[in-house]
Write an enzyme that holds these catalytic residues in place. Structure first.
Site, PDB file in Angstrom:
ATOM      1  N   GLY A  13     -31.909  79.312 -87.571  1.00  0.00           N
ATOM      2  CA  GLY A  13     -33.076  79.317 -88.714  1.00  0.00           C
ATOM      3  C   GLY A  13     -32.712  78.017 -89.168  1.00  0.00           C
ATOM      4  N   CYS A  14     -33.659  77.415 -90.821  1.00  0.00           N
ATOM      5  CA  CYS A  14     -33.880  76.459 -91.389  1.00  0.00           C
ATOM      6  C   CYS A  14     -32.462  75.905 -91.236  1.00  0.00           C
ATOM      7  CB  CYS A  14     -33.834  76.475 -92.834  1.00  0.00           C
ATOM      8  SG  CYS A  14     -34.002  74.674 -93.444  1.00  0.00           S
ATOM      9  N   PHE A  15     -32.722  74.157 -90.483  1.00  0.00           N
ATOM     10  CA  PHE A  15     -30.980  73.597 -90.354  1.00  0.00           C
ATOM     11  C   PHE A  15     -30.125  72.675 -91.262  1.00  0.00           C
ATOM     12  CE2 PHE A  15     -34.153  70.319 -87.816  1.00  0.00           C
ATOM     13  CZ  PHE A  15     -34.763  69.949 -89.459  1.00  0.00           C
ATOM     14  N   TRP A  16     -31.112  73.297 -92.521  1.00  0.00           N
ATOM     15  CA  TRP A  16     -30.205  72.472 -93.517  1.00  0.00           C
ATOM     16  C   TRP A  16     -29.262  73.218 -94.193  1.00  0.00           C
ATOM     17  CZ3 TRP A  16     -35.265  72.030 -98.001  1.00  0.00           C
ATOM     18  CH2 TRP A  16     -36.430  71.062 -96.905  1.00  0.00           C
ATOM     19  N   CYS A  17     -29.640  74.515 -94.084  1.00  0.00           N
ATOM     20  CA  CYS A  17     -28.671  75.946 -94.105  1.00  0.00           C
ATOM     21  C   CYS A  17     -26.980  75.784 -92.762  1.00  0.00           C
ATOM     22  CB  CYS A  17     -29.066  76.770 -94.688  1.00  0.00           C
ATOM     23  SG  CYS A  17     -30.510  77.177 -95.973  1.00  0.00           S
TER      24      CYS A  17
END
Length: 177
Positions: A13-17
């Site tokens: 999913g979102c690479f930030w997380c």
């Protein structure tokens, strides 16, 4: 220190997380946000977010296998995602947010397949495991403003995690955050 560092690449999913959960472990040298698995060379975030380049948002982890084993890293990975969702992760929808394990060696492939099978047989989930296991593809680092987002913008990072539903899922299924 071992001169033979290894890489692990995961789409979750979102690479930030996906950076912070790995960044905190001894033996992890770096966690880089980026793109992999698509058909456009050197894609930008603006291109990838359209879902038309075929890329996944990924993290590429460089680690010292004498300090942390791939088996540990992949267990950390499984505990960050909803492995049953074929269409994205939590509030992030689209092909760029699908889950995948990109293996760099045959040993990583074997471990990924084994842990996926164990998860399928565990009874933890009522839906089938949708996470793909794919050969490593060219990796393109994301733009600088995406790197270490949890450190650069801690308030935005916390807010994004809270809105996404990721932490509630992790707590429910893994009893960890």
């Amino acid at each position: 220190m071992n001169n033979k560092l290894e890489k692990a690449t995961f789409a979750g999913g979102c690479f930030w997380c996906m950076v912070k959960p790995f960044d905190q472990w001894d033996g992890v040298i770096s966690v880089i946000s980026g793109y992999s698995g698509g058909h456009v060379e050197n894609p930008t975030y603006e291109q990838v977010k359209t879902g038309t380049t075929g890329h996944y948002e990924v993290v590429q982890i460089t680690y010292d296998p004498t300090i942390i084993r791939y088996e540990t890293i992949i267990q950390i990975y499984w505990q960050q995602i909803d492995p049953t969702d074929p269409d994205g992760q939590f509030h992030d929808r689209g092909s760029q947010y699908r889950t995948a394990i990109f293996y760099h060696t045959e040993e990583q492939k074997r471990i990924a397949e084994t842990t996926k099978k164990e998860l399928e047989q565990s009874g933890m989930f009522t839906k089938p495991i949708a996470t793909k296991i794919l050969p490593a593809a060219p990796f393109y680092p994301a733009e600088e403003y995406h790197q270490d987002f949890y450190k650069k913008s801690p308030e935005d990072y916390i807010e994004d995690r809270q809105k996404s539903g990721r932490d509630e899922f992790i707590k429910k299924h893994w009893n960890e955050i």
